[in-house]
Write an enzyme that holds these catalytic residues in place. Structure first.
Site, PDB file in Angstrom:
ATOM      1  N   GLY A 118       0.826  -1.213   0.000  1.00  0.00           N
ATOM      2  CA  GLY A 118       0.000   0.000   0.000  1.00  0.00           C
ATOM      3  C   GLY A 118       0.852   1.252   0.000  1.00  0.00           C
ATOM      4  N   ASN A 130       2.304  -1.087  -4.629  1.00  0.00           N
ATOM      5  CA  ASN A 130       1.024  -0.358  -4.701  1.00  0.00           C
ATOM      6  C   ASN A 130       0.356  -0.652  -6.039  1.00  0.00           C
ATOM      7  OD1 ASN A 130      -0.752   1.612  -3.362  1.00  0.00           O
ATOM      8  ND2 ASN A 130      -0.319   2.888  -5.139  1.00  0.00           N
ATOM      9  N   GLU A 178     -17.332  17.754   2.865  1.00  0.00           N
ATOM     10  CA  GLU A 178     -16.264  18.228   1.970  1.00  0.00           C
ATOM     11  C   GLU A 178     -16.697  18.092   0.505  1.00  0.00           C
ATOM     12  OE1 GLU A 178     -12.409  16.557   3.215  1.00  0.00           O
ATOM     13  OE2 GLU A 178     -12.185  18.452   4.302  1.00  0.00           O
ATOM     14  N   LYS A 232      -6.536  24.545   6.796  1.00  0.00           N
ATOM     15  CA  LYS A 232      -6.621  23.289   6.031  1.00  0.00           C
ATOM     16  C   LYS A 232      -5.460  23.210   5.026  1.00  0.00           C
ATOM     17  CE  LYS A 232      -9.007  19.630   4.521  1.00  0.00           C
ATOM     18  NZ  LYS A 232      -9.422  18.509   5.342  1.00  0.00           N
ATOM     19  N   ALA A 270      -5.966  10.131   8.131  1.00  0.00           N
ATOM     20  CA  ALA A 270      -4.606  10.264   7.616  1.00  0.00           C
ATOM     21  C   ALA A 270      -3.644  10.598   8.755  1.00  0.00           C
ATOM     22  CB  ALA A 270      -4.581  11.361   6.559  1.00  0.00           C
TER      23      ALA A 270
HETATM   24  C1  LIG Z   1     -12.490  12.857   0.772  1.00  0.00           C
HETATM   25  C2  LIG Z   1     -11.688  12.461   1.976  1.00  0.00           C
HETATM   26  C3  LIG Z   1     -11.224  13.441   2.839  1.00  0.00           C
HETATM   27  C4  LIG Z   1     -10.456  13.087   3.957  1.00  0.00           C
HETATM   28  N1  LIG Z   1      -9.982  14.079   4.757  1.00  0.00           N
HETATM   29  C5  LIG Z   1      -9.202  13.765   5.805  1.00  0.00           C
HETATM   30  C6  LIG Z   1      -8.631  14.792   6.615  1.00  0.00           C
HETATM   31  O1  LIG Z   1      -8.870  15.982   6.382  1.00  0.00           O
HETATM   32  N2  LIG Z   1      -7.846  14.434   7.643  1.00  0.00           N
HETATM   33  C7  LIG Z   1      -7.542  13.121   7.908  1.00  0.00           C
HETATM   34  O2  LIG Z   1      -6.778  12.849   8.847  1.00  0.00           O
HETATM   35  N3  LIG Z   1      -8.054  12.113   7.165  1.00  0.00           N
HETATM   36  C8  LIG Z   1      -8.875  12.390   6.124  1.00  0.00           C
HETATM   37  N4  LIG Z   1      -9.381  11.388   5.339  1.00  0.00           N
HETATM   38  C9  LIG Z   1      -9.062   9.981   5.661  1.00  0.00           C
HETATM   39  C10 LIG Z   1      -7.699   9.574   5.076  1.00  0.00           C
HETATM   40  O3  LIG Z   1      -7.665   9.846   3.694  1.00  0.00           O
HETATM   41  C11 LIG Z   1      -7.419   8.106   5.332  1.00  0.00           C
HETATM   42  O4  LIG Z   1      -7.538   7.865   6.704  1.00  0.00           O
HETATM   43  C12 LIG Z   1      -5.992   7.757   4.850  1.00  0.00           C
HETATM   44  O5  LIG Z   1      -5.954   7.794   3.451  1.00  0.00           O
HETATM   45  C13 LIG Z   1      -5.558   6.374   5.355  1.00  0.00           C
HETATM   46  O6  LIG Z   1      -4.247   6.117   4.930  1.00  0.00           O
HETATM   47  P1  LIG Z   1      -3.792   4.620   4.637  1.00  0.00           P
HETATM   48  O7  LIG Z   1      -2.342   4.664   4.285  1.00  0.00           O
HETATM   49  O8  LIG Z   1      -4.224   3.721   5.718  1.00  0.00           O
HETATM   50  O9  LIG Z   1      -4.634   4.165   3.369  1.00  0.00           O
HETATM   51  P2  LIG Z   1      -4.771   4.808   1.913  1.00  0.00           P
HETATM   52  O10 LIG Z   1      -4.347   6.210   1.890  1.00  0.00           O
HETATM   53  O11 LIG Z   1      -6.145   4.453   1.492  1.00  0.00           O
HETATM   54  O12 LIG Z   1      -3.731   3.967   1.053  1.00  0.00           O
HETATM   55  C14 LIG Z   1      -3.921   2.623   0.728  1.00  0.00           C
HETATM   56  C15 LIG Z   1      -3.147   2.315  -0.526  1.00  0.00           C
HETATM   57  O13 LIG Z   1      -3.205   0.922  -0.760  1.00  0.00           O
HETATM   58  C16 LIG Z   1      -3.444   0.692  -2.146  1.00  0.00           C
HETATM   59  N5  LIG Z   1      -4.094  -0.611  -2.276  1.00  0.00           N
HETATM   60  C17 LIG Z   1      -5.317  -0.962  -1.804  1.00  0.00           C
HETATM   61  N6  LIG Z   1      -5.557  -2.252  -2.089  1.00  0.00           N
HETATM   62  C18 LIG Z   1      -4.469  -2.715  -2.742  1.00  0.00           C
HETATM   63  C19 LIG Z   1      -4.108  -3.988  -3.285  1.00  0.00           C
HETATM   64  N7  LIG Z   1      -4.922  -5.038  -3.226  1.00  0.00           N
HETATM   65  N8  LIG Z   1      -2.908  -4.104  -3.891  1.00  0.00           N
HETATM   66  C20 LIG Z   1      -2.059  -3.045  -3.953  1.00  0.00           C
HETATM   67  N9  LIG Z   1      -2.334  -1.831  -3.448  1.00  0.00           N
HETATM   68  C21 LIG Z   1      -3.524  -1.669  -2.861  1.00  0.00           C
HETATM   69  C22 LIG Z   1      -4.341   1.843  -2.571  1.00  0.00           C
HETATM   70  O14 LIG Z   1      -4.294   2.043  -3.964  1.00  0.00           O
HETATM   71  C23 LIG Z   1      -3.720   3.000  -1.779  1.00  0.00           C
HETATM   72  O15 LIG Z   1      -2.673   3.589  -2.507  1.00  0.00           O
HETATM   73  C24 LIG Z   1     -10.167  11.714   4.222  1.00  0.00           C
HETATM   74  C25 LIG Z   1     -10.634  10.724   3.348  1.00  0.00           C
HETATM   75  C26 LIG Z   1     -11.394  11.091   2.239  1.00  0.00           C
HETATM   76  C27 LIG Z   1     -11.881  10.011   1.299  1.00  0.00           C
END
Ligand SMILES: Cc1cc2nc3c(=O)[nH]c(=O)nc-3n(C[C@H](O)[C@H](O)[C@H](O)COP(=O)(O)OP(=O)(O)OC[C@H]3O[C@@H](n4cnc5c(N)ncnc54)[C@H](O)[C@@H]3O)c2cc1C
Length: 409
Positions: free
Chosen positions: A10, A37, A169, A372, A312
Protein backbone atom coordinates in the site's frame (compact mmCIF):
# COMPACT_ATOMS: atom_id res chain seq x y z
CA UNK A 1 25.16 -12.27 4.78
CA UNK A 2 21.66 -12.52 3.27
CA UNK A 3 19.82 -9.21 3.40
CA UNK A 4 16.45 -9.19 5.15
CA UNK A 5 13.48 -8.41 2.95
CA UNK A 6 10.95 -5.81 4.08
CA UNK A 7 7.79 -5.56 1.99
CA UNK A 8 5.28 -2.73 2.40
CA UNK A 9 1.81 -3.22 0.93
CA UNK A 10 0.00 0.00 0.00
CA UNK A 11 1.41 3.33 -1.13
CA UNK A 12 -1.04 5.54 0.73
CA UNK A 13 -0.24 7.71 3.75
CA UNK A 14 0.87 4.80 5.95
CA UNK A 15 2.91 2.92 3.36
CA UNK A 16 4.66 5.96 1.91
CA UNK A 17 5.66 7.52 5.21
CA UNK A 18 6.94 4.13 6.42
CA UNK A 19 9.05 3.94 3.24
CA UNK A 20 10.42 7.45 3.77
CA UNK A 21 11.28 6.57 7.38
CA UNK A 22 13.16 3.46 6.26
CA UNK A 23 15.03 5.47 3.65
CA UNK A 24 16.23 7.79 6.39
CA UNK A 25 17.04 5.21 9.06
CA UNK A 26 18.33 2.10 7.28
CA UNK A 27 22.05 1.70 6.81
CA UNK A 28 23.31 0.99 3.29
CA UNK A 29 22.71 -2.69 2.41
CA UNK A 30 21.02 -3.39 5.73
CA UNK A 31 17.80 -4.59 4.14
CA UNK A 32 15.99 -4.89 0.82
CA UNK A 33 12.78 -2.85 0.94
CA UNK A 34 9.96 -3.11 -1.60
CA UNK A 35 6.91 -0.87 -1.64
CA UNK A 36 4.00 -2.41 -3.55
CA UNK A 37 1.02 -0.36 -4.70
CA UNK A 38 -1.80 -0.88 -7.18
CA UNK A 39 -0.84 2.22 -9.16
CA UNK A 40 2.37 4.13 -9.86
CA UNK A 41 0.87 7.18 -8.23
CA UNK A 42 0.04 8.08 -4.65
CA UNK A 43 -3.24 9.95 -4.34
CA UNK A 44 -3.80 12.55 -1.68
CA UNK A 45 -6.92 10.90 -0.31
CA UNK A 46 -7.83 13.90 1.83
CA UNK A 47 -8.44 15.89 -1.37
CA UNK A 48 -10.27 13.31 -3.44
CA UNK A 49 -13.53 15.27 -3.20
CA UNK A 50 -11.84 17.93 -5.35
CA UNK A 51 -11.20 15.40 -8.11
CA UNK A 52 -14.86 14.38 -7.89
CA UNK A 53 -16.03 17.95 -8.46
CA UNK A 54 -13.25 18.83 -10.88
CA UNK A 55 -11.99 21.67 -8.71
CA UNK A 56 -8.35 20.50 -8.62
CA UNK A 57 -6.15 19.28 -11.42
CA UNK A 58 -5.12 15.62 -11.48
CA UNK A 59 -1.47 16.41 -10.90
CA UNK A 60 -2.33 18.21 -7.65
CA UNK A 61 -4.00 15.11 -6.27
CA UNK A 62 -1.66 12.42 -7.58
CA UNK A 63 2.08 12.13 -7.07
CA UNK A 64 4.37 9.73 -8.94
CA UNK A 65 5.58 7.29 -6.27
CA UNK A 66 9.07 6.57 -7.70
CA UNK A 67 9.73 10.34 -7.67
CA UNK A 68 8.91 10.47 -3.96
CA UNK A 69 11.47 7.81 -3.07
CA UNK A 70 14.74 9.62 -2.63
CA UNK A 71 17.27 6.79 -2.34
CA UNK A 72 17.77 3.31 -3.76
CA UNK A 73 17.07 1.81 -0.34
CA UNK A 74 13.38 1.36 -1.23
CA UNK A 75 12.31 -0.17 -4.54
CA UNK A 76 8.84 0.51 -5.89
CA UNK A 77 6.80 -2.26 -7.47
CA UNK A 78 3.48 -1.68 -9.18
CA UNK A 79 1.11 -4.55 -8.47
CA UNK A 80 -2.21 -5.56 -7.00
CA UNK A 81 -2.00 -7.75 -3.92
CA UNK A 82 -4.34 -10.74 -4.13
CA UNK A 83 -3.24 -12.85 -1.18
CA UNK A 84 -0.56 -13.21 1.47
CA UNK A 85 0.82 -16.64 2.36
CA UNK A 86 1.91 -16.05 5.95
CA UNK A 87 3.30 -19.60 6.36
CA UNK A 88 5.69 -19.26 3.43
CA UNK A 89 6.17 -15.51 3.91
CA UNK A 90 5.08 -14.62 0.40
CA UNK A 91 2.91 -11.89 -1.05
CA UNK A 92 0.89 -13.07 -4.06
CA UNK A 93 0.20 -10.47 -6.72
CA UNK A 94 -2.18 -10.61 -9.67
CA UNK A 95 -0.95 -12.68 -12.62
CA UNK A 96 0.63 -15.18 -10.20
CA UNK A 97 3.71 -13.16 -9.27
CA UNK A 98 5.11 -13.85 -5.79
CA UNK A 99 7.26 -11.61 -3.58
CA UNK A 100 9.12 -13.06 -0.59
CA UNK A 101 9.35 -11.17 2.69
CA UNK A 102 10.91 -11.48 6.12
CA UNK A 103 9.02 -8.48 7.49
CA UNK A 104 5.70 -7.23 6.17
CA UNK A 105 3.71 -4.01 6.56
CA UNK A 106 0.00 -4.05 5.73
CA UNK A 107 -1.06 -0.52 4.81
CA UNK A 108 -3.86 -1.30 2.36
CA UNK A 109 -6.25 1.41 3.50
CA UNK A 110 -10.00 1.68 3.39
CA UNK A 111 -12.99 0.72 1.34
CA UNK A 112 -16.42 2.30 1.21
CA UNK A 113 -19.15 0.66 3.28
CA UNK A 114 -22.59 0.74 1.64
CA UNK A 115 -24.32 -1.25 4.43
CA UNK A 116 -26.15 -3.46 1.94
CA UNK A 117 -28.63 -0.73 0.95
CA UNK A 118 -30.25 -1.94 -2.28
CA UNK A 119 -28.76 -0.43 -5.42
CA UNK A 120 -26.08 1.66 -3.70
CA UNK A 121 -23.14 -0.61 -4.54
CA UNK A 122 -24.21 -0.77 -8.20
CA UNK A 123 -25.51 2.73 -8.84
CA UNK A 124 -23.91 5.19 -6.42
CA UNK A 125 -20.50 6.74 -6.90
CA UNK A 126 -17.79 6.31 -4.30
CA UNK A 127 -15.10 8.58 -2.90
CA UNK A 128 -12.66 5.72 -2.64
CA UNK A 129 -9.69 6.30 -4.89
CA UNK A 130 -8.42 8.70 -7.52
CA UNK A 131 -10.08 6.63 -10.24
CA UNK A 132 -13.42 6.39 -8.47
CA UNK A 133 -13.57 10.15 -7.94
CA UNK A 134 -12.44 10.84 -11.51
CA UNK A 135 -15.40 8.71 -12.57
CA UNK A 136 -17.68 11.05 -10.55
CA UNK A 137 -16.37 14.06 -12.41
CA UNK A 138 -16.69 12.42 -15.83
CA UNK A 139 -20.27 11.46 -14.99
CA UNK A 140 -21.13 15.02 -13.87
CA UNK A 141 -19.76 16.42 -17.13
CA UNK A 142 -21.75 13.88 -19.11
CA UNK A 143 -24.94 14.91 -17.27
CA UNK A 144 -24.40 18.56 -18.23
CA UNK A 145 -23.83 17.58 -21.86
CA UNK A 146 -26.93 15.37 -21.95
CA UNK A 147 -29.05 18.04 -20.24
CA UNK A 148 -28.40 20.37 -23.13
CA UNK A 149 -30.18 17.81 -25.32
CA UNK A 150 -33.04 16.44 -23.18
CA UNK A 151 -33.46 18.97 -20.31
CA UNK A 152 -34.20 16.09 -17.93
CA UNK A 153 -33.94 17.64 -14.40
CA UNK A 154 -32.69 14.36 -12.90
CA UNK A 155 -29.43 14.95 -14.77
CA UNK A 156 -28.64 18.09 -12.82
CA UNK A 157 -29.69 16.75 -9.42
CA UNK A 158 -26.55 15.88 -7.50
CA UNK A 159 -27.07 14.07 -4.21
CA UNK A 160 -24.47 13.26 -1.59
CA UNK A 161 -25.27 10.59 0.98
CA UNK A 162 -23.80 11.38 4.38
CA UNK A 163 -23.09 14.73 6.01
CA UNK A 164 -20.09 13.53 7.96
CA UNK A 165 -16.58 14.79 7.28
CA UNK A 166 -16.26 13.48 3.71
CA UNK A 167 -19.87 14.22 2.74
CA UNK A 168 -19.58 17.85 3.81
CA UNK A 169 -16.26 18.23 1.97
CA UNK A 170 -17.87 16.80 -1.18
CA UNK A 171 -20.90 19.10 -0.87
CA UNK A 172 -18.61 22.12 -0.41
CA UNK A 173 -16.75 21.24 -3.58
CA UNK A 174 -19.96 20.77 -5.60
CA UNK A 175 -21.13 24.21 -4.41
CA UNK A 176 -17.81 25.60 -5.65
CA UNK A 177 -17.94 23.79 -8.99
CA UNK A 178 -21.56 24.36 -10.00
CA UNK A 179 -21.44 28.02 -11.20
CA UNK A 180 -18.40 27.28 -13.39
CA UNK A 181 -20.00 24.18 -14.89
CA UNK A 182 -23.28 26.03 -15.48
CA UNK A 183 -21.48 28.84 -17.22
CA UNK A 184 -19.49 26.40 -19.37
CA UNK A 185 -22.62 24.52 -20.49
CA UNK A 186 -24.87 27.63 -20.63
CA UNK A 187 -27.26 26.27 -18.03
CA UNK A 188 -28.84 28.51 -15.34
CA UNK A 189 -27.56 27.62 -11.86
CA UNK A 190 -31.20 27.50 -10.79
CA UNK A 191 -31.65 24.38 -12.97
CA UNK A 192 -29.26 22.46 -10.69
CA UNK A 193 -29.96 20.86 -7.31
CA UNK A 194 -27.43 19.81 -4.69
CA UNK A 195 -28.92 17.58 -2.00
CA UNK A 196 -27.24 16.30 1.13
CA UNK A 197 -28.98 13.33 2.78
CA UNK A 198 -27.95 12.39 6.32
CA UNK A 199 -29.42 9.68 8.54
CA UNK A 200 -28.57 11.41 11.84
CA UNK A 201 -30.13 14.64 13.03
CA UNK A 202 -27.22 16.92 12.13
CA UNK A 203 -24.38 17.64 9.75
CA UNK A 204 -20.90 16.74 11.00
CA UNK A 205 -21.96 14.47 13.86
CA UNK A 206 -19.23 14.54 16.52
CA UNK A 207 -18.13 18.11 15.71
CA UNK A 208 -18.80 20.99 18.13
CA UNK A 209 -21.99 23.08 17.85
CA UNK A 210 -20.14 26.09 16.41
CA UNK A 211 -18.87 23.98 13.50
CA UNK A 212 -22.29 22.39 12.99
CA UNK A 213 -24.09 25.76 12.95
CA UNK A 214 -21.54 27.34 10.62
CA UNK A 215 -21.73 24.42 8.18
CA UNK A 216 -25.53 24.23 8.24
CA UNK A 217 -25.89 27.96 7.55
CA UNK A 218 -23.14 27.96 4.92
CA UNK A 219 -24.50 25.13 2.81
CA UNK A 220 -28.10 26.34 3.07
CA UNK A 221 -27.02 29.84 2.06
CA UNK A 222 -25.46 28.29 -1.03
CA UNK A 223 -28.68 26.55 -2.00
CA UNK A 224 -27.94 23.04 -0.75
CA UNK A 225 -31.05 21.08 0.24
CA UNK A 226 -30.09 19.57 3.57
CA UNK A 227 -32.11 16.50 4.54
CA UNK A 228 -31.10 15.37 8.00
CA UNK A 229 -32.81 12.52 9.92
CA UNK A 230 -33.42 10.97 6.50
CA UNK A 231 -32.36 7.51 5.38
CA UNK A 232 -31.76 6.28 1.87
CA UNK A 233 -33.70 3.06 1.26
CA UNK A 234 -32.77 2.35 -2.33
CA UNK A 235 -30.86 3.81 -5.25
CA UNK A 236 -31.49 3.14 -8.95
CA UNK A 237 -29.62 4.68 -11.90
CA UNK A 238 -32.26 7.43 -12.06
CA UNK A 239 -33.73 7.81 -8.59
CA UNK A 240 -33.14 7.79 -4.83
CA UNK A 241 -35.82 6.42 -2.52
CA UNK A 242 -35.99 7.88 1.01
CA UNK A 243 -37.49 6.48 4.21
CA UNK A 244 -40.10 9.28 4.28
CA UNK A 245 -41.61 7.92 1.06
CA UNK A 246 -40.05 10.53 -1.23
CA UNK A 247 -38.51 9.39 -4.50
CA UNK A 248 -35.94 11.87 -5.78
CA UNK A 249 -35.35 11.73 -9.53
CA UNK A 250 -31.53 11.90 -9.64
CA UNK A 251 -28.83 10.29 -11.73
CA UNK A 252 -26.01 11.09 -9.34
CA UNK A 253 -25.69 9.77 -5.82
CA UNK A 254 -22.26 10.16 -4.28
CA UNK A 255 -22.02 7.78 -1.38
CA UNK A 256 -20.04 8.89 1.65
CA UNK A 257 -21.94 6.99 4.28
CA UNK A 258 -18.94 5.33 5.88
CA UNK A 259 -15.69 3.44 5.40
CA UNK A 260 -14.38 0.05 6.45
CA UNK A 261 -11.03 -1.73 6.26
CA UNK A 262 -9.86 -3.24 2.96
CA UNK A 263 -11.94 -6.38 2.22
CA UNK A 264 -8.82 -8.27 1.21
CA UNK A 265 -7.74 -8.37 4.87
CA UNK A 266 -10.84 -10.36 5.80
CA UNK A 267 -9.90 -13.04 3.29
CA UNK A 268 -6.49 -13.50 4.93
CA UNK A 269 -6.01 -15.52 8.07
CA UNK A 270 -5.73 -12.48 10.35
CA UNK A 271 -7.36 -11.32 13.60
CA UNK A 272 -9.96 -8.96 12.09
CA UNK A 273 -12.53 -7.05 14.14
CA UNK A 274 -15.02 -4.64 12.57
CA UNK A 275 -13.24 -5.12 9.24
CA UNK A 276 -9.88 -3.92 10.56
CA UNK A 277 -6.83 -5.93 11.67
CA UNK A 278 -6.20 -5.99 15.42
CA UNK A 279 -2.72 -4.73 16.28
CA UNK A 280 -0.71 -4.60 19.50
CA UNK A 281 0.90 -1.53 21.06
CA UNK A 282 3.90 -1.87 18.72
CA UNK A 283 1.60 -1.92 15.64
CA UNK A 284 2.28 -5.61 15.00
CA UNK A 285 -0.64 -7.80 13.96
CA UNK A 286 -1.82 -9.56 17.10
CA UNK A 287 0.00 -12.87 17.45
CA UNK A 288 2.63 -12.07 14.79
CA UNK A 289 6.12 -10.68 15.34
CA UNK A 290 7.11 -9.93 11.74
CA UNK A 291 3.88 -8.46 10.35
CA UNK A 292 2.84 -4.87 11.06
CA UNK A 293 -0.44 -3.20 10.14
CA UNK A 294 -1.09 0.55 10.09
CA UNK A 295 -3.55 3.20 8.96
CA UNK A 296 -7.17 2.57 8.04
CA UNK A 297 -6.50 -1.17 7.78
CA UNK A 298 -5.47 -1.41 11.45
CA UNK A 299 -7.63 -1.57 14.55
CA UNK A 300 -5.56 0.07 17.28
CA UNK A 301 -7.42 0.40 20.56
CA UNK A 302 -7.05 3.83 22.16
CA UNK A 303 -8.74 2.50 25.32
CA UNK A 304 -10.69 -0.58 26.43
CA UNK A 305 -13.70 0.33 24.30
CA UNK A 306 -12.72 2.45 21.30
CA UNK A 307 -10.36 2.08 18.39
CA UNK A 308 -8.56 5.03 16.79
CA UNK A 309 -10.54 6.46 13.85
CA UNK A 310 -9.46 5.89 10.24
CA UNK A 311 -7.71 9.17 9.48
CA UNK A 312 -4.61 10.26 7.62
CA UNK A 313 -3.32 11.80 10.82
CA UNK A 314 -3.40 8.39 12.55
CA UNK A 315 -1.87 6.64 9.51
CA UNK A 316 1.03 9.12 9.34
CA UNK A 317 1.78 8.95 13.07
CA UNK A 318 1.65 5.15 12.98
CA UNK A 319 4.02 5.06 10.00
CA UNK A 320 6.46 7.24 11.93
CA UNK A 321 6.62 4.52 14.61
CA UNK A 322 6.28 1.53 12.29
CA UNK A 323 9.44 2.44 10.32
CA UNK A 324 11.71 2.55 13.41
CA UNK A 325 10.00 -0.56 14.85
CA UNK A 326 10.77 -2.50 11.67
CA UNK A 327 14.42 -1.55 12.01
CA UNK A 328 14.43 -2.40 15.73
CA UNK A 329 12.98 -5.84 14.92
CA UNK A 330 15.62 -6.35 12.23
CA UNK A 331 18.42 -5.39 14.59
CA UNK A 332 17.03 -7.32 17.56
CA UNK A 333 16.49 -4.13 19.56
CA UNK A 334 13.50 -3.19 21.68
CA UNK A 335 10.44 -1.69 19.99
CA UNK A 336 8.62 1.58 20.80
CA UNK A 337 4.97 1.61 21.76
CA UNK A 338 2.66 3.74 19.66
CA UNK A 339 0.65 6.53 21.22
CA UNK A 340 -1.54 8.90 19.25
CA UNK A 341 -1.45 12.69 19.62
CA UNK A 342 -4.53 14.34 18.18
CA UNK A 343 -3.62 17.72 16.70
CA UNK A 344 -7.05 18.65 15.42
CA UNK A 345 -9.49 18.19 12.58
CA UNK A 346 -10.43 20.60 9.80
CA UNK A 347 -13.20 19.88 7.28
CA UNK A 348 -13.24 22.07 4.20
CA UNK A 349 -16.48 23.40 2.66
CA UNK A 350 -15.12 24.45 -0.71
CA UNK A 351 -11.99 26.54 -1.14
CA UNK A 352 -12.75 29.48 1.10
CA UNK A 353 -14.54 28.03 4.12
CA UNK A 354 -13.86 25.26 6.60
CA UNK A 355 -14.65 24.29 10.17
CA UNK A 356 -12.65 22.50 12.79
CA UNK A 357 -10.62 22.35 15.90
CA UNK A 358 -6.86 22.84 15.91
CA UNK A 359 -4.81 22.38 19.09
CA UNK A 360 -8.04 22.88 21.06
CA UNK A 361 -9.12 26.07 19.23
CA UNK A 362 -12.46 26.05 17.42
CA UNK A 363 -12.10 27.64 14.00
CA UNK A 364 -14.52 28.43 11.17
CA UNK A 365 -14.60 30.32 7.86
CA UNK A 366 -11.70 31.58 5.81
CA UNK A 367 -9.17 31.21 8.61
CA UNK A 368 -10.11 27.54 8.96
CA UNK A 369 -9.77 27.14 5.18
CA UNK A 370 -6.25 28.55 5.41
CA UNK A 371 -5.46 26.15 8.25
CA UNK A 372 -6.62 23.29 6.03
CA UNK A 373 -4.08 24.40 3.44
CA UNK A 374 -1.39 24.48 6.14
CA UNK A 375 -2.27 20.89 7.10
CA UNK A 376 -2.04 19.77 3.46
CA UNK A 377 1.24 21.65 3.02
CA UNK A 378 2.68 19.98 6.11
CA UNK A 379 1.98 16.56 4.66
CA UNK A 380 3.70 17.48 1.40
CA UNK A 381 6.62 18.80 3.44
CA UNK A 382 6.97 15.50 5.31
CA UNK A 383 6.82 13.61 2.01
CA UNK A 384 9.10 15.69 -0.13
CA UNK A 385 10.43 18.72 1.75
CA UNK A 386 9.90 22.39 0.79
CA UNK A 387 10.46 21.71 -2.93
CA UNK A 388 7.39 19.48 -3.11
CA UNK A 389 5.25 22.02 -1.23
CA UNK A 390 6.20 24.79 -3.66
CA UNK A 391 5.78 22.55 -6.70
CA UNK A 392 2.31 21.35 -5.71
CA UNK A 393 1.00 24.73 -4.59
CA UNK A 394 2.20 26.34 -7.82
CA UNK A 395 0.02 24.01 -9.87
CA UNK A 396 -3.02 25.71 -11.29
CA UNK A 397 -6.30 24.05 -12.16
CA UNK A 398 -6.36 23.40 -15.88
CA UNK A 399 -9.58 23.78 -17.89
CA UNK A 400 -11.96 20.85 -17.41
CA UNK A 401 -10.49 17.77 -18.99
CA UNK A 402 -12.43 14.70 -20.02
CA UNK A 403 -10.54 11.58 -19.01
CA UNK A 404 -12.17 8.23 -19.56
CA UNK A 405 -12.23 6.27 -16.32
CA UNK A 406 -14.72 3.59 -15.33
CA UNK A 407 -16.77 3.73 -12.14
CA UNK A 408 -15.40 2.80 -8.70
CA UNK A 409 -12.16 1.08 -9.67
C1 LIG B 1 -12.49 12.86 0.77
C2 LIG B 1 -11.69 12.46 1.98
C3 LIG B 1 -11.22 13.44 2.84
C4 LIG B 1 -10.46 13.09 3.96
N1 LIG B 1 -9.98 14.08 4.76
C5 LIG B 1 -9.20 13.77 5.80
C6 LIG B 1 -8.63 14.79 6.61
O1 LIG B 1 -8.87 15.98 6.38
N2 LIG B 1 -7.85 14.43 7.64
C7 LIG B 1 -7.54 13.12 7.91
O2 LIG B 1 -6.78 12.85 8.85
N3 LIG B 1 -8.05 12.11 7.16
C8 LIG B 1 -8.88 12.39 6.12
N4 LIG B 1 -9.38 11.39 5.34
C9 LIG B 1 -9.06 9.98 5.66
C10 LIG B 1 -7.70 9.57 5.08
O3 LIG B 1 -7.66 9.85 3.69
C11 LIG B 1 -7.42 8.11 5.33
O4 LIG B 1 -7.54 7.87 6.70
C12 LIG B 1 -5.99 7.76 4.85
O5 LIG B 1 -5.95 7.79 3.45
C13 LIG B 1 -5.56 6.37 5.35
O6 LIG B 1 -4.25 6.12 4.93
P1 LIG B 1 -3.79 4.62 4.64
O7 LIG B 1 -2.34 4.66 4.28
O8 LIG B 1 -4.22 3.72 5.72
O9 LIG B 1 -4.63 4.17 3.37
P2 LIG B 1 -4.77 4.81 1.91
O10 LIG B 1 -4.35 6.21 1.89
O11 LIG B 1 -6.14 4.45 1.49
O12 LIG B 1 -3.73 3.97 1.05
C14 LIG B 1 -3.92 2.62 0.73
C15 LIG B 1 -3.15 2.32 -0.53
O13 LIG B 1 -3.21 0.92 -0.76
C16 LIG B 1 -3.44 0.69 -2.15
N5 LIG B 1 -4.09 -0.61 -2.28
C17 LIG B 1 -5.32 -0.96 -1.80
N6 LIG B 1 -5.56 -2.25 -2.09
C18 LIG B 1 -4.47 -2.72 -2.74
C19 LIG B 1 -4.11 -3.99 -3.28
N7 LIG B 1 -4.92 -5.04 -3.23
N8 LIG B 1 -2.91 -4.10 -3.89
C20 LIG B 1 -2.06 -3.04 -3.95
N9 LIG B 1 -2.33 -1.83 -3.45
C21 LIG B 1 -3.52 -1.67 -2.86
C22 LIG B 1 -4.34 1.84 -2.57
O14 LIG B 1 -4.29 2.04 -3.96
C23 LIG B 1 -3.72 3.00 -1.78
O15 LIG B 1 -2.67 3.59 -2.51
C24 LIG B 1 -10.17 11.71 4.22
C25 LIG B 1 -10.63 10.72 3.35
C26 LIG B 1 -11.39 11.09 2.24
C27 LIG B 1 -11.88 10.01 1.30
Amino acid sequence: MKKSKIVILGGGYGGLITSRKLEKLLKENEAEVTLINKHEYHYIATQLHKTGAGTASDDKITLHIPDLLKTNKVQFKKGTVERVDFNNQQVCLEYGEKVDYDFLVLALGYEVDTFGIPGVEENAFQIRSFRSTKAIYNHVIHQFEAYQVDQDPSRLTFAVAGAGFTGVEMIGELVEAMPKLCSKYSVPVSDTRIINIEASGTVLPGFDQKAIDFTTNYVKKHGVELMTSTKIMECTPTSIKLDNGTNIPARTLIWSGGVRGNRLLEKLDLPVERSRVKVDNYLRVEGMTNVFCIGDAARFMKNDKDALPPTAQVAIQQAEVCGPNLIATLRGESLSTFSYHHKGTVASIGNTAAVGNVFGFKITGLFAALMKQVVEARYLFVLGGPALVVKQFAKIKKPHQQVSVSRNK
